[in-house]
Structure formats: C-alpha cells, structure tokens
Design an enzyme around this catalytic site. Structure first.
Site, PDB file in Angstrom:
ATOM      1  N   TYR A   1       0.793  -1.237   0.000  1.00 16.77           N
ATOM      2  CA  TYR A   1       0.000   0.000   0.000  1.00 16.77           C
ATOM      3  C   TYR A   1       0.821   1.280   0.000  1.00 16.77           C
ATOM      4  O   TYR A   1       0.266   2.376   0.053  1.00 16.77           O
ATOM      5  CB  TYR A   1      -0.930  -0.006   1.233  1.00 16.77           C
TER       6      TYR A   1
ATOM      7  N   ASP B   1       2.824   2.670  -2.303  1.00 15.95           N
ATOM      8  CA  ASP B   1       2.775   3.497  -3.513  1.00 15.95           C
ATOM      9  C   ASP B   1       1.527   4.382  -3.482  1.00 15.95           C
ATOM     10  O   ASP B   1       1.600   5.589  -3.695  1.00 15.95           O
ATOM     11  CB  ASP B   1       2.737   2.610  -4.766  1.00 15.95           C
TER      12      ASP B   1
ATOM     13  N   TYR C   1       6.192  -7.106   7.501  1.00  9.97           N
ATOM     14  CA  TYR C   1       6.159  -8.113   6.432  1.00  9.97           C
ATOM     15  C   TYR C   1       6.241  -9.494   7.071  1.00  9.97           C
ATOM     16  O   TYR C   1       6.555  -9.623   8.271  1.00  9.97           O
ATOM     17  CB  TYR C   1       7.322  -7.890   5.461  1.00  9.97           C
TER      18      TYR C   1
ATOM     19  N   ARG D   1       6.506  -0.246   8.574  1.00 10.26           N
ATOM     20  CA  ARG D   1       7.267  -0.883   7.493  1.00 10.26           C
ATOM     21  C   ARG D   1       7.306   0.037   6.268  1.00 10.26           C
ATOM     22  O   ARG D   1       6.626   1.078   6.233  1.00 10.26           O
ATOM     23  CB  ARG D   1       6.625  -2.218   7.144  1.00 10.26           C
ATOM     24  N   GLY D   2       8.065  -0.376   5.271  1.00 16.77           N
ATOM     25  CA  GLY D   2       8.040   0.289   3.963  1.00 16.77           C
ATOM     26  C   GLY D   2       8.444   1.748   4.038  1.00 16.77           C
ATOM     27  O   GLY D   2       9.491   2.096   4.573  1.00 16.77           O
ATOM     28  N   GLU D   3       7.553   2.603   3.519  1.00 19.30           N
ATOM     29  CA  GLU D   3       7.906   4.021   3.404  1.00 19.30           C
ATOM     30  C   GLU D   3       6.921   4.929   4.134  1.00 19.30           C
ATOM     31  O   GLU D   3       7.296   5.744   4.979  1.00 19.30           O
ATOM     32  CB  GLU D   3       7.949   4.396   1.914  1.00 19.30           C
ATOM     33  N   ASP D   4       5.656   4.784   3.847  1.00 18.16           N
ATOM     34  CA  ASP D   4       4.726   5.796   4.350  1.00 18.16           C
ATOM     35  C   ASP D   4       4.423   5.632   5.836  1.00 18.16           C
ATOM     36  O   ASP D   4       4.427   6.617   6.587  1.00 18.16           O
ATOM     37  CB  ASP D   4       3.431   5.775   3.536  1.00 18.16           C
ATOM     38  N   SER D   5       4.178   4.405   6.297  1.00 21.24           N
ATOM     39  CA  SER D   5       3.919   4.223   7.734  1.00 21.24           C
ATOM     40  C   SER D   5       5.176   4.565   8.539  1.00 21.24           C
ATOM     41  O   SER D   5       5.103   5.055   9.666  1.00 21.24           O
ATOM     42  CB  SER D   5       3.446   2.789   8.039  1.00 21.24           C
TER      43      SER D   5
HETATM   44  O1  TRH Z   1       2.485  -1.351   2.390  1.00 27.13           O
HETATM   45  P1  TRH Z   1       3.928  -1.081   2.457  1.00 27.13           P
HETATM   46  O2  TRH Z   1       4.786  -2.232   2.680  1.00 27.13           O
HETATM   47  O3  TRH Z   1       4.369  -0.344   1.144  1.00 27.13           O
HETATM   48  C1  TRH Z   1       5.564  -0.626   0.492  1.00 27.13           C
HETATM   49  C2  TRH Z   1       6.583   0.435   0.604  1.00 27.13           C
HETATM   50  O4  TRH Z   1       6.074   1.688   0.272  1.00 27.13           O
HETATM   51  C3  TRH Z   1       7.742   0.110  -0.306  1.00 27.13           C
HETATM   52  O5  TRH Z   1       8.675   1.139  -0.268  1.00 27.13           O
HETATM   53  C4  TRH Z   1       7.251  -0.089  -1.692  1.00 27.13           C
HETATM   54  O6  TRH Z   1       8.273  -0.456  -2.513  1.00 27.13           O
HETATM   55  C5  TRH Z   1       6.207  -1.169  -1.673  1.00 27.13           C
HETATM   56  O7  TRH Z   1       5.160  -0.792  -0.823  1.00 27.13           O
HETATM   57  C6  TRH Z   1       5.646  -1.429  -3.048  1.00 27.13           C
HETATM   58  O8  TRH Z   1       4.223  -0.023   3.633  1.00 27.13           O
HETATM   59  P2  TRH Z   1       3.938   1.549   3.703  1.00 27.13           P
HETATM   60  O9  TRH Z   1       4.843   2.292   2.814  1.00 27.13           O
HETATM   61  O10 TRH Z   1       3.958   1.885   5.102  1.00 27.13           O
HETATM   62  O11 TRH Z   1       2.460   1.719   3.170  1.00 27.13           O
HETATM   63  C7  TRH Z   1       1.334   1.323   3.892  1.00 27.13           C
HETATM   64  C8  TRH Z   1       0.224   2.339   3.711  1.00 27.13           C
HETATM   65  O12 TRH Z   1      -0.987   1.841   4.237  1.00 27.13           O
HETATM   66  C9  TRH Z   1       0.513   3.635   4.453  1.00 27.13           C
HETATM   67  O13 TRH Z   1       0.102   4.721   3.638  1.00 27.13           O
HETATM   68  C10 TRH Z   1      -0.351   3.553   5.690  1.00 27.13           C
HETATM   69  C11 TRH Z   1      -1.521   2.780   5.155  1.00 27.13           C
HETATM   70  N1  TRH Z   1      -2.297   2.038   6.159  1.00 27.13           N
HETATM   71  C12 TRH Z   1      -3.613   2.431   6.411  1.00 27.13           C
HETATM   72  O14 TRH Z   1      -4.099   3.408   5.810  1.00 27.13           O
HETATM   73  N2  TRH Z   1      -4.347   1.726   7.305  1.00 27.13           N
HETATM   74  C13 TRH Z   1      -3.853   0.658   7.987  1.00 27.13           C
HETATM   75  O15 TRH Z   1      -4.591   0.052   8.790  1.00 27.13           O
HETATM   76  C14 TRH Z   1      -2.498   0.286   7.755  1.00 27.13           C
HETATM   77  C15 TRH Z   1      -1.905  -0.867   8.502  1.00 27.13           C
HETATM   78  C16 TRH Z   1      -1.754   0.996   6.828  1.00 27.13           C
END
Ligand code: TRH
Length: 364
Positions: free
Chosen positions: A24, A26, A185, A258-262
């Site tokens: 999520y 991206d 993850y 994890r990832g970028e945004d959280s």
């Molecule tokens: O989901 P991610 O693992 O996304 C990853 C990374 O961005 C990574 O860099 C990229 O290459 C890959 O995706 C394709 O983790 P991230 O970045 O934290 O994104 C999760 C999103 O989901 C973030 O915007 C927060 C949101 N979220 C909610 O809105 N509600 C929830 O309950 C949760 C758990 C997350």
C-alpha cells in the site's frame, strides 16, 4: 499562446500517475501528495491509479468501481491500458518510475510549452540521493526532460510528506498498558515478539492489521484471534482509513511500521517505533537501513542507540528479538523524548509537497 504561458507559470494542473506494485505504500504516498496539493496549494489534481481497490482501502470515500470520481478535491481516475490522453497537465508526476502511458508521453512532447515531468523516487536516507535529487535526464528520442525528485531526511533532498498544521508529538506520562501496533512483512520474527509480549510484566494490547501482520500472528499462534498470551492481548483490527491509522500511531506506546509511508508517519507520531524496511532481492535494504540508523541515532544517548540499532537489525534479519526487546521497552520514555526532537528537526525542513511545488515552479 499567452494564456498557455500564464497557465504554465501558475502550474495549476497536476497529473499524478500511480501503479500499485504490491502493498500500500505506492498509493499511500500518492494519495497523501494528491490531497495535499489540492488542499494546501490549490492545485487541480488528477490522480491516475491502476488499482482502485487499494486506494479504497486507505480512503473509504473512494469507490473502487468508478472510473472517474472526485474525493477531497482530487479527481481520481482509473488508469487502464486503453488510456486516452485528453489533455496534458503543466506538472506530471510519475510515481516510483511507474512508466507513463506512451500516448501521454507523445502528447507531452507535442505540447508547447513542455510540461514539467517529475519522477518521484522512493525514500532513502543514503547520502547519494542528495547528489541525485533534482537531476534531469533527456528523453532518448523526444524533446522532453524528466527530473528525478528524491524524498529524504536532509534539506538537500525533497523532504518528507507532512501536512500543514500536523501537531508535534504529544509528550505524556507512560500509560501502564503497553499499546502496540504491528505492521510488518512476513519475514519479521513475529513469533519471538509474541513470546516477549507474553512474558511482559505490564499489560499489553497489540493491534494487528489484516494481511501479512495477521498471517504471521496466525502462523505463530494458530486460529483467528483475538489471543490472550500471558498478560498480552493480541487483537486483530480492520485495515483503517489512512487518517485513523495515523491516529493509532500517535496513540500507541510502540509502533512497528514498514516500507515508506507508515515509517514516515511513525516519525511524525513521535512514539518509539521499530521499522521493517521493504526487503530487496540484492539485500540493498540493509545499506538503506544502516543509512537511516546513522542519521536517526546520531544524537541519541549511546546506550539507547546501541539498543535501538540492535532491535532494528534483529527485526529486519528475522533474528530473535528477546534480548533487545526488554531493554527497548524499559527506555520508551527516553526514546519518546529523542523522537520528539527528531520530529522537530525533520519538521524544520520544507515538506515534500511544498518542495515539489517550488521545484516545478523553478523549472518554468
Ligand atoms: O504497504 P507497504 O509495505 O508499502 C511498500 C513500501 O512503500 C515500499 O517502499 C514499496 O516499494 C512497496 O510498498 C511497493 O508499507 P507503507 O509504505 O507503510 O504503506 C502502507 C500504507 O498503508 C501507508 O500509507 C499507511 C496505510 N495504512 C492504512 O491506511 N491503514 C492501515 O490500517 C495500515 C496498517 C496501513
């Protein structure tokens, strides 16, 4: 023609293209950017997304079955293979090298004056990103330039997504109950965390969102939960709308992100956090993790820094975290204080959306 130049100077129209690769992050980044451009900068934004189900999950006002809709002043468009370039924006954001539709690129090349074409890169704390931030690369065959825009942790980069008026971390007395959010993850050593939580002296409530985090807990504990493990309640929760998730991060005592945004949001929340970086095949993520720890721990008391570093590395390597977890929990007040300073330091830089607006304006 005169009108076109004026429009370009104002750079009113922005098209953001987002392909959801997996997870999520991206769409999380693109949605935050789109709504902030509309709300805080008055831009007319179209967000092109190839997977509306993912957007609908983080933004329930979005209907996954509508090809065109307006949410929070952003026009959301389903991006399909039969893309028609009806018009070209003044600023075009290609998120994470997602490759624009060829007909759109052709339309950009045929437009005068040329739009500002920006590739929004993934976040990294590595120093090389400062040297690459803002560089331009000419299209191999067409009269177009693509600019590389790097988010980051220093003023030499594009900064981090941060909405105007985002409150600084709240300093509070440690609540007796250890409230934890677990977003990770499936490679994380979740079993060893659960053992440590079960042995906790303090009551624990651990919130587990669906997907990889819940699957890992189910593998470790069996069944569907909720689970009582010693004094710990392990509680499945629904996937929350983005703003509710941000609020959860501000409320919990410790956040696994994890990832970028959280990961970025955990830093604005200011609570102690443990980051699992997005794993890459060539193990490049270990270098990225180290680059972040280097910056984040630089002003941290040495003993705490050693502990934080050891926990992050164990969590990212799949190793047992028992040894480092207890020490981390014991130091949460100090880590919260450090994080408040870290958030204030980061908030001293221009936020990513403002940097992007200024960057695009400087290219006119
Ligand atoms: O989901 P991610 O693992 O996304 C990853 C990374 O961005 C990574 O860099 C990229 O290459 C890959 O995706 C394709 O983790 P991230 O970045 O934290 O994104 C999760 C999103 O989901 C973030 O915007 C927060 C949101 N979220 C909610 O809105 N509600 C929830 O309950 C949760 C758990 C997350």
């Amino acid at each position: 023609m005169g009108r076109d130049v004026n429009m370009l100077t104002m750079q009113l129209h922005w098209d953001i293209f987002c392909r959801v690769i997996d997870n999520y992050g991206d769409i999380g980044v693109c949605w935050r950017l789109a709504r902030q451009l509309a709300r805080e900068h008055g831009k007319t934004v179209r967000l092109w997304v190839d997977d509306l189900d993912s957007l609908a999950l983080i933004c329930p006002e979005c209907a996954a079955d509508l090809p065109i809709q307006r949410v929070r002043d952003v026009e959301i468009r389903r991006w399909t293979e039969d893309f028609i370039a009806d018009r070209v924006a003044e600023v075009v954001v290609e998120a994470f090298a997602c490759e624009l539709p060829p007909v759109y690129i052709a339309a950009m090349a045929a437009t005068t004056p040329k739009p500002c074409w920006i590739n929004l890169e993934y976040l990294t704390a590595e120093a090389w990103s400062e040297g690459c931030h803002g560089l331009a690369s000419p299209h191999p065959t067409l009269p177009l330039l693509k600019h590389f825009f790097f988010p980051g942790f220093s003023p030499a980069t594009g900064g981090l997504l941060r909405e105007a008026g985002l409150p600084p971390p709240v300093q509070r007395d440690e609540p007796q109950t250890l409230e934890i959010s677990l977003f990770c993850y499936d490679t994380a050593p979740v079993g060893s965390l659960l053992k440590a939580l079960a042995a906790s002296q303090r009551p624990v409530v651990c919130h587990v969102p669906p997907g990889k985090p819940l699957a890992s807990v189910q593998t470790a504990l069996g069944g569907n939960g909720p689970w009582q493990c010693g004094s710990a309640i392990i509680q499945p929760i629904p996937f929350l709308p983005l703003d509710d998730y941000d609020a959860l991060l501000r409320r919990c005592t410790i956040n696994f992100v994890r990832g970028e945004d959280s990961f970025v949001r955990a830093q604005w929340a200011g609570r102690p956090f443990v980051w699992q970086i997005y794993p890459q095949d060539d193990a490049a993520h270990h270098i990225k993790l180290e680059a972040f720890l280097e910056r984040y721990c630089a002003a941290m008391e040495a003993e705490i820094a050693e502990n934080v570093r050891a926990l992050f590395i164990a969590w990212n390597s799949g190793h047992d975290i028992a040894a480092t977890w207890q020490a981390f929990v014991a130091r949460t007040p100090e880590i919260s204080r450090h994080n408040a300073g870290w958030a204030a330091h980061l908030a001293g830089q221009a936020d990513l959306t403002t940097s992007l607006v200024n960057f695009a304006a400087s290219k006119v």
